[in-house]
Design a protein around this motif. Structure first.
Motif, PDB file in Angstrom:
ATOM      1  N   ALA A  58       0.871  -1.283   0.218  1.00 44.74           N
ATOM      2  CA  ALA A  58       0.180   0.045  -0.014  1.00 44.74           C
ATOM      3  C   ALA A  58       0.815   1.217   0.031  1.00 44.74           C
ATOM      4  N   ILE A  59       2.176   1.336   0.737  1.00 47.43           N
ATOM      5  CA  ILE A  59       2.914   2.508   0.814  1.00 47.43           C
ATOM      6  C   ILE A  59       3.496   2.826  -0.441  1.00 47.43           C
ATOM      7  N   ARG A  60       3.823   1.502  -1.174  1.00 46.44           N
ATOM      8  CA  ARG A  60       4.469   1.693  -2.697  1.00 46.44           C
ATOM      9  C   ARG A  60       3.615   2.372  -3.718  1.00 46.44           C
ATOM     10  N   ASN A  61       2.285   1.795  -3.531  1.00 47.05           N
ATOM     11  CA  ASN A  61       1.237   2.247  -4.716  1.00 47.05           C
ATOM     12  C   ASN A  61       0.840   3.806  -4.052  1.00 47.05           C
ATOM     13  N   ALA A  62       0.797   4.098  -2.843  1.00 49.77           N
ATOM     14  CA  ALA A  62       0.704   5.464  -2.585  1.00 49.77           C
ATOM     15  C   ALA A  62       1.611   6.489  -2.637  1.00 49.77           C
ATOM     16  N   GLN A  63       3.094   5.662  -2.855  1.00 49.05           N
ATOM     17  CA  GLN A  63       4.310   6.786  -3.340  1.00 49.05           C
ATOM     18  C   GLN A  63       4.205   6.936  -4.819  1.00 49.05           C
ATOM     19  N   TYR A  64       3.544   5.956  -5.681  1.00 47.76           N
ATOM     20  CA  TYR A  64       3.396   6.198  -7.180  1.00 47.76           C
ATOM     21  C   TYR A  64       2.436   7.258  -7.390  1.00 47.76           C
ATOM     22  N   VAL A  65       1.255   7.297  -6.424  1.00 45.46           N
ATOM     23  CA  VAL A  65       0.215   8.165  -6.821  1.00 45.46           C
ATOM     24  C   VAL A  65       0.783   9.630  -6.498  1.00 45.46           C
ATOM     25  N   HIS A  66       1.549   9.619  -5.373  1.00 47.54           N
ATOM     26  CA  HIS A  66       2.193  10.827  -4.992  1.00 47.54           C
ATOM     27  C   HIS A  66       3.263  11.583  -6.121  1.00 47.54           C
ATOM     28  N   GLU A  67       3.978  10.644  -6.400  1.00 44.62           N
ATOM     29  CA  GLU A  67       4.989  11.022  -7.490  1.00 44.62           C
ATOM     30  C   GLU A  67       4.267  11.330  -8.724  1.00 44.62           C
ATOM     31  N   LEU A  68       3.087  10.569  -9.137  1.00 41.29           N
ATOM     32  CA  LEU A  68       2.522  11.076 -10.189  1.00 41.29           C
ATOM     33  C   LEU A  68       1.594  12.736 -10.087  1.00 41.29           C
ATOM     34  N   GLU A  69       1.175  12.727  -8.733  1.00 33.50           N
ATOM     35  CA  GLU A  69       0.935  14.077  -8.399  1.00 33.50           C
ATOM     36  C   GLU A  69       1.841  15.000  -8.605  1.00 33.50           C
ATOM     37  N   GLN A  70       2.950  15.015  -8.037  1.00 27.35           N
ATOM     38  CA  GLN A  70       4.089  15.826  -8.069  1.00 27.35           C
ATOM     39  C   GLN A  70       4.513  16.146  -9.456  1.00 27.35           C
ATOM     40  N   ALA A  71       4.553  15.053 -10.383  1.00 22.29           N
ATOM     41  CA  ALA A  71       4.897  15.154 -11.732  1.00 22.29           C
ATOM     42  C   ALA A  71       3.801  16.197 -12.327  1.00 22.29           C
ATOM     43  N   TYR A  72       2.470  15.942 -12.155  1.00 25.49           N
ATOM     44  CA  TYR A  72       1.597  16.891 -12.696  1.00 25.49           C
ATOM     45  C   TYR A  72       1.695  18.359 -12.074  1.00 25.49           C
ATOM     46  N   HIS A  73       1.994  18.469 -10.990  1.00 25.48           N
ATOM     47  CA  HIS A  73       2.092  19.692 -10.594  1.00 25.48           C
ATOM     48  C   HIS A  73       3.315  20.567 -10.887  1.00 25.48           C
ATOM     49  N   LEU A  93       2.611  21.718 -14.468  1.00 28.48           N
ATOM     50  CA  LEU A  93       1.726  23.029 -14.585  1.00 28.48           C
ATOM     51  C   LEU A  93       2.883  24.192 -14.402  1.00 28.48           C
ATOM     52  N   ILE A  94       3.723  23.836 -13.275  1.00 31.25           N
ATOM     53  CA  ILE A  94       4.714  25.034 -12.964  1.00 31.25           C
ATOM     54  C   ILE A  94       5.337  25.415 -14.286  1.00 31.25           C
ATOM     55  N   VAL A  95       5.909  24.328 -15.193  1.00 34.43           N
ATOM     56  CA  VAL A  95       6.515  24.543 -16.213  1.00 34.43           C
ATOM     57  C   VAL A  95       5.791  25.341 -17.085  1.00 34.43           C
ATOM     58  N   LEU A  96       4.270  25.131 -17.318  1.00 37.14           N
ATOM     59  CA  LEU A  96       3.575  25.828 -18.171  1.00 37.14           C
ATOM     60  C   LEU A  96       3.475  27.140 -17.786  1.00 37.14           C
ATOM     61  N   ALA A  97       3.256  27.366 -16.539  1.00 28.98           N
ATOM     62  CA  ALA A  97       3.310  28.886 -15.652  1.00 28.98           C
ATOM     63  C   ALA A  97       4.253  29.462 -16.092  1.00 28.98           C
ATOM     64  N   ASN A  98       5.371  29.013 -16.189  1.00 26.96           N
ATOM     65  CA  ASN A  98       6.863  29.669 -16.377  1.00 26.96           C
ATOM     66  C   ASN A  98       7.049  29.970 -17.863  1.00 26.96           C
ATOM     67  N   ALA A  99       6.482  29.060 -18.595  1.00 29.11           N
ATOM     68  CA  ALA A  99       6.728  29.448 -19.951  1.00 29.11           C
ATOM     69  C   ALA A  99       5.717  30.702 -20.517  1.00 29.11           C
ATOM     70  N   ILE A 100       4.654  30.818 -19.744  1.00 34.74           N
ATOM     71  CA  ILE A 100       3.595  31.954 -20.120  1.00 34.74           C
ATOM     72  C   ILE A 100       4.543  33.140 -19.379  1.00 34.74           C
ATOM     73  N   GLU A 101       5.073  33.015 -18.228  1.00 33.33           N
ATOM     74  CA  GLU A 101       5.821  34.142 -17.760  1.00 33.33           C
ATOM     75  C   GLU A 101       7.061  34.772 -18.601  1.00 33.33           C
ATOM     76  N   MET A 102       7.481  33.686 -19.232  1.00 32.54           N
ATOM     77  CA  MET A 102       8.770  34.321 -19.993  1.00 32.54           C
ATOM     78  C   MET A 102       8.590  35.077 -21.315  1.00 32.54           C
ATOM     79  N   ARG A 103       7.209  34.871 -21.733  1.00 23.84           N
ATOM     80  CA  ARG A 103       6.814  35.396 -22.812  1.00 23.84           C
ATOM     81  C   ARG A 103       6.841  36.865 -22.890  1.00 23.84           C
ATOM     82  N   GLU A 155     -10.057  16.260 -15.926  1.00 23.32           N
ATOM     83  CA  GLU A 155     -10.931  16.276 -14.810  1.00 23.32           C
ATOM     84  C   GLU A 155     -10.232  16.880 -13.625  1.00 23.32           C
ATOM     85  N   PHE A 156      -8.832  16.609 -13.576  1.00 24.15           N
ATOM     86  CA  PHE A 156      -8.323  17.001 -12.434  1.00 24.15           C
ATOM     87  C   PHE A 156      -8.035  18.594 -12.274  1.00 24.15           C
TER      88      PHE A 156
END
Length: 551
Positions: A291-306, A309-319, A399-400
């Protein structure tokens, strides 16, 4: 459940953790909840108090003042990470999940009389029943199986990693007579043991590094008995001073890979654990590892998602070179307003993501318009006004990201109905849009532009308060004013570059003031994007080097 605390960062008590539970008095007086032996500290210097509007630091008429960061305060609502200075002592205010608040001390001399077996073998004996077992013994075995089945159902249903640690320990405590429990995971990169969760009932948390390492490296389940009576320990050994009578440790394993261990002990209870208890611990630890490893996978996926989004926000800023850091500042202004309004932790987290994405629709606006330094024509302004709807359309099929649409779509609406894109008014404007509108305007007013210098923060805040009820929601404007008075706004405003005293953040491009006394090689945090930066020098000029994030 969250707990609040202050961590001492300097002085003879450096590293000590002091909980904040109701009211914490600070001063030189011996009766103070936090007694500081420093001549610069008044006998009754300050108090930290939990109130309905948040946790507040209040100066009690001290001689040398109370500071949050570099700002002298009479009263200030605290936010996680705030550094408080009282006299010569610095401390950091923190909010942590229950189970994270206790530090764990590892000692190599805590084994006691120890028995160790392969966790796999211990697990196998859990299911064995003798042909000669009595009806009562058979009923006991059935009850144990039912209890472990229920525990594993509860554990396997949790996907939030932090809550999962809590669920695992709750179920273990329901099955065995433990006083304290610790979950320790192995860092894949460094190999170091990292304490992830602590549940303390009696005594302090001091555990055997030998037992933990053996369980982790050899996959063994370990039990100790009457450690204090073991002849190998003298009267001064820590296991006696800690009054640890019995301990158990079992590995957390996923696909034959050791993730860490779960450890429990008792204080002052002779022969508290039996081999049956060890079987129960192993029976829970096995599924818990999965269960811990599965939750770590979910956390890693959420962190990658976040991070995406930061990369996208920074790309807009750089314009737009002239608005660098705008997204970050608006986001943090909005988060402070949200906290002041009593939003939940989850809702404040959505506010962070919504703030990052509030201008995402600008990706569809021509560079010639975004970078124009002169006043926009009516036609250009009309093109700029489509960016809220463009941004909302970009988010609607994910959806997210659907909860973030109001931050993007409504942040240019006005409280009096004269905004865009829909001309909504009053409470018809979702609260997310009303919060971002105030934060967005404050940054626009206080930031420098090629064609004008930014307004003084005090003047900008007063202008927003003046327009409460017309351009801005009165409640939001009031909270913004409160956040400004408490110093929550100033610390993330755009800094003007001062000769030799500021550097540009390599992540969000906002100016960072160099802390007083800082030298090359020192690291400090950008108050806008929260990244850590190391101070460097080249050609007699300071610059910042971005440090890798640890999590």
């Amino acid at each position: 459940m969250e707990t609040e605390r202050v961590v001492l960062l300097s002085g003879v008590r450096q590293g000590e953790v002091v909980p904040v539970d109701g009211t914490l008095t600070i001063g030189r007086h011996p009766d103070s909840g936090l007694c500081l032996d420093d001549p610069q500290v008044s006998r009754r210097h300050a108090v930290i108090e939990q109130t309905p509007r948040g946790t507040v630091l209040r100066d009690l008429g001290s001689g040398n003042g109370t500071f949050v960061g570099e700002r002298k305060v009479l009263e200030s609502r605290l936010s996680p990470g705030d550094v408080i200075r009282i006299g010569n002592i610095q401390m950091r205010y923190e909010e942590v999940e229950e189970g994270q608040a206790q530090a764990v001390q590892f000692r190599a001399d805590l084994e006691g009389r120890m028995e160790a077996s392969s966790a796999a073998n211990v697990f196998a004996t859990f299911f064995q029943t003798s042909a000669l077992a009595t009806p009562q013994q058979q009923r006991d075995a059935q009850n144990r199986l039912a209890a472990v089945y229920k525990a594993n159902q509860i554990i396997s249903s949790e996907r939030n990693l932090r809550l999962l640690f809590e669920r695992v320990m709750e179920q273990i405590f329901s099955l065995v007579p433990a006083h304290n429990g610790v979950i320790v995971l192995k860092d894949d990169k460094t190999g170091e043991l990292v304490t992830e969760y602590v549940k303390t009932g009696i005594g302090s948390t001091v555990i055997s590094s030998t037992i933990v390492r053996r369980a982790l490296e050899h996959g063994e389940a370990i039990i100790t008995y009457d450690a204090a009576e073991d002849s190998r320990f003298g009267a001064g050994m820590s296991i006696i001073s800690q009054n640890i009578a019995s301990a158990m440790c079992a590995p957390l394993i996923h696909q034959d890979k050791p993730l860490g261990v779960v450890y429990v002990d008792t204080h002052g209870t002779t022969n508290a654990f039996s081999k049956s208890d060890l079987e129960l611990l192993v029976a829970v630890a096995g599924p818990a590892g999965v269960a811990i490893r599965n939750a770590q996978y979910v956390h890693e996926l959420e962190q990658a998602y976040h991070d995406t989004l930061i990369v996208l926000a920074n790309a807009i800023e750089m314009r737009d070179h002239y608005t660098v850091g705008h997204t970050w500042r608006v986001t943090h202004f909005a988060m402070e307003i949200a906290r002041a309004m009593g939003w939940s932790k989850e809702k404040v987290g959505q506010c962070e993501t919504g703030g990052l994405l509030h201008d995402v629709g600008k990706i569809a606006v021509d560079d010639s318009i975004l970078r124009k330094t002169a006043k926009l024509t009516d036609e250009e302004y009309a093109q700029m006004k489509v960016h809220p709807e463009r941004g909302a359309r970009m988010l609607r099929d994910v959806e997210f990201l659907k909860p973030m649409i109001p931050y993007c779509l409504y942040h240019h609406e006005r409280y009096d109905g004269r905004g865009y894109p829909f001309g909504l008014s009053g409470d018809a404007i979702p609260i997310e849009g009303r919060v971002i509108a105030a934060a967005d305007t404050l940054d626009a007013m206080t930031s420098n532009r090629p064609y004008r210098k930014g307004m003084a923060p005090e003047a900008a805040v007063q202008e927003i308060l003046k327009n409460a009820g017309t351009q801005f929601d009165p409640a939001v404007a009031e909270m913004l004013g409160r956040c400004y008075r408490e110093g929550k706004i100033t610390r993330v405003m755009q800094e003007s570059q001062k000769e030799g005293r500021s550097i540009v953040c390599p992540f969000c491009s906002t100016y960072i003031p160099i802390p007083e006394g800082a030298k090359v090689g020192d690291s400090f945090q950008c108050q806008v994007c929260q990244r850590h930066v190391k101070l460097q020098m080249q050609n007699e000029a300071f610059f910042g080097e971005l440090l890798a994030e640890t999590q």
